[in-house]
Design a protein around this motif. Sequence first.
Motif, PDB file in Angstrom:
ATOM      1  N   LEU A  44       0.891  -1.249   0.012  1.00 58.04           N
ATOM      2  CA  LEU A  44      -0.067  -0.155   0.241  1.00 58.04           C
ATOM      3  C   LEU A  44       0.794   1.301   0.052  1.00 58.04           C
ATOM      4  CD1 LEU A  44      -2.728  -0.577   3.040  1.00 58.04           C
ATOM      5  CD2 LEU A  44      -2.926  -0.549   0.049  1.00 58.04           C
ATOM      6  N   PRO A  45       0.273   2.443  -0.957  1.00 62.17           N
ATOM      7  CA  PRO A  45      -0.904   2.601  -1.580  1.00 62.17           C
ATOM      8  C   PRO A  45      -0.462   1.523  -2.857  1.00 62.17           C
ATOM      9  CG  PRO A  45      -0.001   4.537  -1.421  1.00 62.17           C
ATOM     10  CD  PRO A  45       1.130   3.374  -0.569  1.00 62.17           C
ATOM     11  N   VAL A  46      -2.052   1.785  -3.337  1.00 62.31           N
ATOM     12  CA  VAL A  46      -1.994   1.118  -4.490  1.00 62.31           C
ATOM     13  C   VAL A  46      -1.682   1.643  -5.562  1.00 62.31           C
ATOM     14  CG1 VAL A  46      -3.686  -0.681  -6.518  1.00 62.31           C
ATOM     15  CG2 VAL A  46      -4.016  -1.424  -4.080  1.00 62.31           C
ATOM     16  N   THR A  47      -0.085   1.403  -6.360  1.00 59.15           N
ATOM     17  CA  THR A  47       0.346   2.335  -7.328  1.00 59.15           C
ATOM     18  C   THR A  47      -0.138   2.108  -9.077  1.00 59.15           C
ATOM     19  OG1 THR A  47       1.704   0.844  -7.083  1.00 59.15           O
ATOM     20  CG2 THR A  47       2.147   3.314  -6.012  1.00 59.15           C
ATOM     21  N   GLY A  48      -1.143   0.556  -8.599  1.00 65.37           N
ATOM     22  CA  GLY A  48      -0.839   0.186 -10.827  1.00 65.37           C
ATOM     23  C   GLY A  48      -1.373  -1.589 -10.628  1.00 65.37           C
ATOM     24  N   LYS A  49      -2.206  -1.922 -11.610  1.00 61.79           N
ATOM     25  CA  LYS A  49      -1.743  -3.254 -12.110  1.00 61.79           C
ATOM     26  C   LYS A  49      -1.183  -4.321 -11.198  1.00 61.79           C
ATOM     27  CE  LYS A  49      -5.838  -3.402 -16.086  1.00 61.79           C
ATOM     28  NZ  LYS A  49      -5.971  -3.919 -16.851  1.00 61.79           N
ATOM     29  N   THR A  50      -1.557  -5.067 -10.761  1.00 56.99           N
ATOM     30  CA  THR A  50      -0.163  -6.025 -10.620  1.00 56.99           C
ATOM     31  C   THR A  50      -0.081  -7.856 -11.665  1.00 56.99           C
ATOM     32  OG1 THR A  50      -1.640  -7.956  -9.338  1.00 56.99           O
ATOM     33  CG2 THR A  50      -1.458  -6.308  -8.373  1.00 56.99           C
ATOM     34  N   GLY A  51      -1.981  -7.457 -12.228  1.00 59.89           N
ATOM     35  CA  GLY A  51      -1.025  -8.229 -13.446  1.00 59.89           C
ATOM     36  C   GLY A  51      -1.938  -9.771 -13.092  1.00 59.89           C
ATOM     37  N   GLU A  52      -2.248  -9.661 -11.919  1.00 61.19           N
ATOM     38  CA  GLU A  52      -2.646 -10.842 -11.191  1.00 61.19           C
ATOM     39  C   GLU A  52      -4.596 -10.145 -11.515  1.00 61.19           C
ATOM     40  OE1 GLU A  52      -2.891 -14.731 -10.404  1.00 61.19           O
ATOM     41  OE2 GLU A  52      -1.044 -13.779  -9.900  1.00 61.19           O
ATOM     42  N   LEU A  53      -5.660 -10.780 -11.968  1.00 56.83           N
ATOM     43  CA  LEU A  53      -6.619 -10.403 -12.066  1.00 56.83           C
ATOM     44  C   LEU A  53      -7.986 -10.587 -10.528  1.00 56.83           C
ATOM     45  CD1 LEU A  53      -8.579  -8.888 -14.555  1.00 56.83           C
ATOM     46  CD2 LEU A  53      -9.455 -11.161 -14.207  1.00 56.83           C
ATOM     47  N   TRP A  54      -7.386 -11.503 -10.068  1.00 58.49           N
ATOM     48  CA  TRP A  54      -8.308 -11.242  -8.389  1.00 58.49           C
ATOM     49  C   TRP A  54      -7.290 -10.473  -7.780  1.00 58.49           C
ATOM     50  CZ3 TRP A  54      -5.650 -12.757  -4.301  1.00 58.49           C
ATOM     51  CH2 TRP A  54      -4.565 -13.566  -3.993  1.00 58.49           C
ATOM     52  N   VAL A  55      -5.764 -10.782  -7.475  1.00 56.98           N
ATOM     53  CA  VAL A  55      -6.061  -8.866  -7.182  1.00 56.98           C
ATOM     54  C   VAL A  55      -6.394  -7.681  -7.749  1.00 56.98           C
ATOM     55  CG1 VAL A  55      -3.871  -8.038  -5.876  1.00 56.98           C
ATOM     56  CG2 VAL A  55      -3.514 -10.975  -6.581  1.00 56.98           C
ATOM     57  N   ASP A  56      -6.564  -7.849  -8.403  1.00 57.48           N
ATOM     58  CA  ASP A  56      -6.751  -6.381  -8.832  1.00 57.48           C
ATOM     59  C   ASP A  56      -8.170  -5.809  -8.981  1.00 57.48           C
ATOM     60  OD1 ASP A  56      -3.935  -5.993 -10.522  1.00 57.48           O
ATOM     61  OD2 ASP A  56      -4.748  -6.834 -11.914  1.00 57.48           O
ATOM     62  N   TYR A  57      -8.636  -6.814  -8.997  1.00 53.40           N
ATOM     63  CA  TYR A  57     -10.284  -7.134  -8.743  1.00 53.40           C
ATOM     64  C   TYR A  57     -10.180  -5.936  -7.413  1.00 53.40           C
ATOM     65  CZ  TYR A  57     -12.276  -8.805 -12.331  1.00 53.40           C
ATOM     66  OH  TYR A  57     -13.072  -8.937 -14.301  1.00 53.40           O
ATOM     67  N   LEU A  58      -9.385  -6.882  -6.232  1.00 56.07           N
ATOM     68  CA  LEU A  58      -9.867  -5.994  -4.267  1.00 56.07           C
ATOM     69  C   LEU A  58      -8.602  -4.919  -4.680  1.00 56.07           C
ATOM     70  CD1 LEU A  58      -8.666  -9.355  -2.849  1.00 56.07           C
ATOM     71  CD2 LEU A  58     -11.023  -8.258  -3.334  1.00 56.07           C
ATOM     72  N   ALA A  59      -7.759  -4.313  -5.586  1.00 52.49           N
ATOM     73  CA  ALA A  59      -6.832  -3.179  -5.541  1.00 52.49           C
ATOM     74  C   ALA A  59      -7.126  -2.202  -5.969  1.00 52.49           C
ATOM     75  CB  ALA A  59      -5.101  -3.287  -6.610  1.00 52.49           C
ATOM     76  N   GLY A  60      -8.221  -2.295  -6.838  1.00 53.17           N
ATOM     77  CA  GLY A  60      -8.924  -1.084  -7.523  1.00 53.17           C
ATOM     78  C   GLY A  60      -9.771  -0.823  -6.993  1.00 53.17           C
ATOM     79  N   ILE A  61     -10.369  -1.482  -5.878  1.00 47.05           N
ATOM     80  CA  ILE A  61     -11.759  -0.633  -5.081  1.00 47.05           C
ATOM     81  C   ILE A  61     -10.522  -0.082  -3.810  1.00 47.05           C
ATOM     82  CG2 ILE A  61     -12.670  -1.056  -3.538  1.00 47.05           C
ATOM     83  CD1 ILE A  61     -14.126  -2.665  -6.476  1.00 47.05           C
ATOM     84  N   VAL A  62      -9.318  -0.916  -3.694  1.00 47.30           N
ATOM     85  CA  VAL A  62      -8.630   0.072  -2.842  1.00 47.30           C
ATOM     86  C   VAL A  62      -8.211   1.499  -3.609  1.00 47.30           C
ATOM     87  CG1 VAL A  62      -6.048   0.459  -1.961  1.00 47.30           C
ATOM     88  CG2 VAL A  62      -7.133  -1.820  -1.865  1.00 47.30           C
ATOM     89  N   GLU A  63      -8.000   1.385  -4.645  1.00 44.89           N
ATOM     90  CA  GLU A  63      -7.367   2.616  -5.292  1.00 44.89           C
ATOM     91  C   GLU A  63      -8.413   3.626  -5.820  1.00 44.89           C
ATOM     92  OE1 GLU A  63      -5.370   4.966  -9.195  1.00 44.89           O
ATOM     93  OE2 GLU A  63      -7.972   3.446  -9.352  1.00 44.89           O
ATOM     94  N   GLN A  64      -9.552   3.263  -5.689  1.00 43.12           N
ATOM     95  CA  GLN A  64     -11.075   3.719  -5.709  1.00 43.12           C
ATOM     96  C   GLN A  64     -11.374   5.353  -4.174  1.00 43.12           C
ATOM     97  OE1 GLN A  64     -13.158   5.546  -8.502  1.00 43.12           O
ATOM     98  NE2 GLN A  64     -11.988   4.240  -9.722  1.00 43.12           N
ATOM     99  N   PHE A  65     -10.241   4.258  -3.745  1.00 48.34           N
ATOM    100  CA  PHE A  65     -10.688   4.708  -1.919  1.00 48.34           C
ATOM    101  C   PHE A  65      -9.032   6.152  -1.876  1.00 48.34           C
ATOM    102  CE2 PHE A  65     -13.566   1.594  -1.038  1.00 48.34           C
ATOM    103  CZ  PHE A  65     -14.759   2.595  -0.429  1.00 48.34           C
ATOM    104  N   GLN A  66      -8.175   5.308  -2.148  1.00 50.62           N
ATOM    105  CA  GLN A  66      -7.229   6.231  -2.379  1.00 50.62           C
ATOM    106  C   GLN A  66      -7.513   8.074  -3.007  1.00 50.62           C
ATOM    107  OE1 GLN A  66      -3.910   2.445  -1.842  1.00 50.62           O
ATOM    108  NE2 GLN A  66      -3.725   4.384  -3.485  1.00 50.62           N
ATOM    109  N   GLN A  67      -8.319   7.453  -4.515  1.00 55.62           N
ATOM    110  CA  GLN A  67      -8.136   8.512  -4.859  1.00 55.62           C
ATOM    111  C   GLN A  67      -9.571   9.535  -4.685  1.00 55.62           C
ATOM    112  OE1 GLN A  67     -10.122   8.505  -9.231  1.00 55.62           O
ATOM    113  NE2 GLN A  67      -9.129   6.750  -9.318  1.00 55.62           N
ATOM    114  N   MET A  68     -10.207   8.788  -3.370  1.00 53.18           N
ATOM    115  CA  MET A  68     -10.919  10.020  -2.670  1.00 53.18           C
ATOM    116  C   MET A  68     -10.448  10.551  -0.670  1.00 53.18           C
ATOM    117  SD  MET A  68     -14.239   7.712  -2.485  1.00 53.18           S
ATOM    118  CE  MET A  68     -14.272   8.101  -0.855  1.00 53.18           C
ATOM    119  N   GLY A  69      -8.811  10.401  -1.625  1.00 54.60           N
ATOM    120  CA  GLY A  69      -8.257  11.182  -0.375  1.00 54.60           C
ATOM    121  C   GLY A  69      -8.145  10.147   0.914  1.00 54.60           C
ATOM    122  N   GLN A  70      -8.640   8.560   0.793  1.00 58.23           N
ATOM    123  CA  GLN A  70      -8.762   7.951   1.813  1.00 58.23           C
ATOM    124  C   GLN A  70      -7.192   7.342   2.462  1.00 58.23           C
ATOM    125  OE1 GLN A  70     -10.882   7.725   4.722  1.00 58.23           O
ATOM    126  NE2 GLN A  70     -12.495   7.701   4.036  1.00 58.23           N
TER     127      GLN A  70
END
Length: 386
Positions: free
Chosen positions: A79-105
């Motif tokens: 953390l923080p998430v900076t981009g895709k990992t290339g492993e789809l199941w991880v990226d589904y979760l990482a993408g959500i983290v990244e959305q919260f990061q974009q909100m300043g969280q």
Amino acid sequence: MLPHIAEYLAANSLSEASFPIRLHSPGRINIIGEHTDYTGGWVMPAAIDKGIEFYARRIEGSSLVLHAVDLNKSQKLPLPVTGKTGELWVDYLAGIVEQFQQMGQEVPSLEIVFGGNVPRGSGMSSSAALEGGMAFLLNEVLVAGLSRPELAQLSQRSSNEFIGVPTGIMDQFASLNGSPDGPILLNCDSLNFEPISAEVPGYSWLLVNSMVTHELGSSEYPVRVAECQEALEALQKVFPDLEKLSHASPDQLAVVINDLRPVVRKRANYVVGENIRVRQMAQALKVGNVSKAGKLLNATHAGLRDDFQVSCEEVDLLQFMAAENFRGAVAGARIMGGGFGGCTINLVRSTELNFLKAFLKNAYREAYDKTPEFYEVNIGAGTKWL
Ligand code: GLA
């Protein structure tokens, strides 16, 4: 707790009690309203009683430690998430983290064990269950205060922007906002929705899994999105106030139909027709008009097969054998979900369920040497704490 998750915890000497954040995020079915969500249209999905369970706890450090029990895989996501990992199941979760990061969280370190019982490749949206569940979880941990519809929007943005697939909002919205009382009639433009009943006395909703998923699906979906956009742009030249393709009436479409490329003509005809069918279905279900409901399902299948062209021969066979060869017992059937495989959804007289299953099993085996799976639909609650 799902048995295989319990087994995993026991095998790793972890106790359920040490994971204080626990939730169930369901998969979804869709009665009608297919490929209408990304053009601001109507859909009628329901959350089901199958889904993904999450068990989470805070840990020291600055990473997410993720265990996908179904895949028997673990990964540490810094953390923080900076981009895709290339492993789809991880990226589904990482993408959500990244959305919260974009909100300043600032997402804290967590260990998350998850696994589910949504049949794979069935088109019941285990990926949306993964995204929606993670969004629900982080919303709680971060005390972010987003509503369920907002979490669905966040999850869709993650799919669109992080994963890079231009999907609509139906799957995540149904998973987060579903009700055990029945499907929801959702307007994907306003996000207004109302629960309705899909109970038809004497009839059951049966899913038949073709057990195929064609690769083509992932490449054709964005093409359909673009074709719908092309139809909208042609309409807007004549009707500048029209905001979404799904808002177009048949009369408006008729004005521009000859200006469209033949393939776009078909796509637009399907979308405009499907939006009408969703509302007709709501009416038919309200008054228990089973024959009308069945005809609408068959009409949607024909549209998805011939005009939207997202079916495949295996699914067409299952639909045909149910809706035509078993007419009388089956009110109607159609392909469900994004297409190119997955399940058909069938409205079947309950007393005939076993005959239908046996019939389809034999015929499908003979044709494709594959055994279909059957699931009787159990509508369930939207995302909930365990
Ligand atoms: C997939 C997408 C949804 C929707 C359906 C088709 O499931 O994720 O947004 O477009 O296909 O109705």
